[in-house]
Design a protein around this motif. Structure first.
Motif, short mmCIF file in Angstrom:
data_model
loop_
_atom_site.label_atom_id
_atom_site.label_comp_id
_atom_site.label_asym_id
_atom_site.label_seq_id
_atom_site.Cartn_x
_atom_site.Cartn_y
_atom_site.Cartn_z
N LYS A 25 34.47 43.76 48.23
CA LYS A 25 34.90 43.97 46.86
C LYS A 25 35.65 42.90 46.05
CE LYS A 25 33.32 48.22 46.01
NZ LYS A 25 32.33 48.34 45.03
N THR A 26 36.31 41.88 46.80
CA THR A 26 37.27 40.90 46.27
C THR A 26 36.09 39.98 45.91
OG1 THR A 26 39.14 41.42 47.74
CG2 THR A 26 38.79 39.13 46.88
N ALA A 27 35.25 39.48 46.56
CA ALA A 27 34.23 38.44 46.37
C ALA A 27 33.69 39.03 45.01
CB ALA A 27 33.29 38.28 47.51
N LEU A 79 36.05 38.63 42.03
CA LEU A 79 36.17 37.08 41.68
C LEU A 79 34.66 36.80 40.86
CD1 LEU A 79 38.15 36.05 44.71
CD2 LEU A 79 38.87 36.10 42.47
N SER A 80 33.65 37.20 41.21
CA SER A 80 32.48 36.60 40.57
C SER A 80 32.17 37.18 39.39
CB SER A 80 31.15 37.12 41.77
OG SER A 80 30.80 38.55 41.43
N LYS A 81 32.86 38.41 38.91
CA LYS A 81 32.85 38.92 37.63
C LYS A 81 33.72 38.28 36.57
CE LYS A 81 29.69 42.17 38.88
NZ LYS A 81 28.42 42.00 38.58
N GLN A 82 34.72 37.67 37.08
CA GLN A 82 35.81 37.18 36.38
C GLN A 82 35.19 35.92 35.58
OE1 GLN A 82 39.28 36.47 38.71
NE2 GLN A 82 39.63 38.60 38.81
#
Length: 101
Positions: A88-90, A93-96
């Motif tokens: 979920k963290t990855a 981060l990828s959507k930011q």
């Protein structure tokens, strides 16, 4: 930190609420965190409570603890939780989007 984590796990495993009750408790805690934040920001109709960012932080920790207890009640292992957190963290981060000004 390991001792604190152990205490959190112990408290979570001893939580007598059912998952249904814990979901309701989670909603209550999110509401309390929202109220504290609105009050800390002097939002119209909420500033009379005179709550602070510190109160908001305290309520958000309650959200984390209830969430963890609920995950444990649903049979989430530490390994699964770690995997989910990493995934979920990855994704987060990828959507930011980051500006390159």
């Amino acid at each position: 930190m390991d001792d604190l984590w152990h205490q959190i796990q112990q408290a979570s495993s001893q939580e007598p609420k059912t998952p249904d009750q814990q979901f309701l408790k989670l909603m209550e805690e999110v509401g309390e965190a929202s109220q504290a934040y609105l009050s800390s920001q002097k939002a119209s109709g909420a500033d009379y409570k005179q709550l602070t960012v510190a109160n908001t932080q305290e309520e958000l920790v309650d959200v984390l603890l209830v969430t963890y207890a609920l995950l444990q009640k649903l049979g989430t292992s530490d390994e699964t939780l770690t995997t989910l957190l990493r995934t979920k963290t990855a994704k987060w981060l990828s959507k930011q989007t980051h500006s390159t000004d």
